[in-house]
Design an enzyme around this catalytic site. Sequence first.
Site, PDB file in Angstrom:
ATOM      1  N   LYS A  46     -57.610  41.333 -54.154  1.00 37.18           N
ATOM      2  CA  LYS A  46     -58.632  40.770 -54.305  1.00 37.18           C
ATOM      3  C   LYS A  46     -58.610  39.819 -55.724  1.00 37.18           C
ATOM      4  O   LYS A  46     -57.934  40.283 -56.556  1.00 37.18           O
ATOM      5  CB  LYS A  46     -59.970  41.574 -54.372  1.00 37.18           C
ATOM      6  CG  LYS A  46     -59.975  42.728 -55.616  1.00 37.18           C
ATOM      7  CD  LYS A  46     -60.396  42.190 -56.955  1.00 37.18           C
ATOM      8  CE  LYS A  46     -61.732  41.608 -56.596  1.00 37.18           C
ATOM      9  NZ  LYS A  46     -62.170  40.956 -58.354  1.00 37.18           N
ATOM     10  N   THR A  64     -51.895  41.945 -61.375  1.00 41.40           N
ATOM     11  CA  THR A  64     -52.363  41.113 -60.501  1.00 41.40           C
ATOM     12  C   THR A  64     -53.904  41.231 -60.955  1.00 41.40           C
ATOM     13  O   THR A  64     -54.184  42.394 -61.934  1.00 41.40           O
ATOM     14  CB  THR A  64     -51.796  41.085 -59.258  1.00 41.40           C
ATOM     15  OG1 THR A  64     -52.817  40.122 -58.619  1.00 41.40           O
ATOM     16  CG2 THR A  64     -52.009  42.535 -58.722  1.00 41.40           C
ATOM     17  N   ASN A  90     -70.478  31.910 -62.390  1.00 43.30           N
ATOM     18  CA  ASN A  90     -70.033  32.890 -63.823  1.00 43.30           C
ATOM     19  C   ASN A  90     -71.328  32.936 -64.554  1.00 43.30           C
ATOM     20  O   ASN A  90     -71.747  33.691 -65.389  1.00 43.30           O
ATOM     21  CB  ASN A  90     -68.944  32.354 -64.293  1.00 43.30           C
ATOM     22  CG  ASN A  90     -67.710  32.921 -63.777  1.00 43.30           C
ATOM     23  OD1 ASN A  90     -67.264  34.131 -63.675  1.00 43.30           O
ATOM     24  ND2 ASN A  90     -66.987  31.923 -63.209  1.00 43.30           N
TER      25      ASN A  90
END
Length: 395
Positions: free
Chosen positions: A175, A186, A390
């Site tokens: 994800k 990651t 965001n």
Amino acid sequence: MWKKIEGGITKPQGFLASGVHAGFKKAKLDLALLSFENTVSAGVFTQNAFAASPVKLTKKHLALGNLKALVVNSGNANACTGLQGDNNAYLTAKIAADMLKIKPEDVAVSSTGVIGQQLDMETMKSGLLTATSTLSKEGANDFALAIMTTDTYPKEITLECTIDGTTYSLSGVAKGSGMIHPNMATMLCFITTDWPIDQITLQSYLKEAVEESFNAISVDGDTSTNDMCLIFSSQILPKPAKEKETIFLDGLKKICGYLAKTIVLDGEGATKLLQIKVQNALSQEDAKLAAKAVAHSPLVKTAFFGEDANWGRILCAVGYSGSTVDPNKTDLYLGNWQIVKNGQGTDISESVLAPILKEREIEITIDLNLGDSEYIFQTTDLSYDYVKINGSYRS
């Protein structure tokens, strides 16, 4: 040797999974569970100084060498939550362990979502009760859905190959969509395999594969508090000859490379994937510095969103990158078209470049003409939607 097949994280022998809605998010699946036995595990983690409580716990449990389960919740990062957050991460492991009849230190824990909020442990307990009761070989897709946050689709890949009559599988799920700029890890990535391999080799191979994939991508330049990549190798099938392990490494790199690319393609608000290749640099470090500077430049990213071949922004980023550069030797290509030669623009028509700028994936090649080193980095453009997503992430 490796071929892509249908299947998910439970395709390799020895793994069961589930994904349920516990209540960390309003409606979508938000709690994933993976169960396994007799495995060898390896992992890499965020280097953010504010590493989340589950990251710290999982590093400790991984070092003990006996992982048998993984719990992942989405919607709450359990980061910057102090001692209570640490306790909640441990309680998550303990609750899962009690239900699976294993030890708390046998459980890896991962979280993703909003930073600074405490986990609701009653929600965790009731969710794990459902998750443990629904573990199955068919639970891979629900697992992939349950770890998502702002992702627009699940990211999965499964490969298999046959060695000396035995068929081995490698499967990965990830994800990531925003806060993407890894460092030794990651976003969240979990890999399973039934290729038996020792822990030292597995850890080494994972680091190598991650360095070439997840550590070479960026969406917004932010390294998350929760980044984690884990791999689990079941020891059920016959172990191939030692000299065949390079085949395993090749498959692992394919898994990581594919998942890294899907993360960039699904970057928050992204309309384009930009592949930045710096070649003929004096050293690989020089190539890396130049590529990352271009990838992180808001001016470069917005230019590509606006489909504007503003090559001056690219050269500007290379110039301040810290890389060894000779402006009089630097060439620049957009796709197959040279737009800068020896530091100056060519007379190529904007109409020729227009179709390239409309493509979903765009290759940018910067030739420094100083050596023989190269580095490839992938990023996205920067759109209005990134700001919208965001600007209201917690709402």
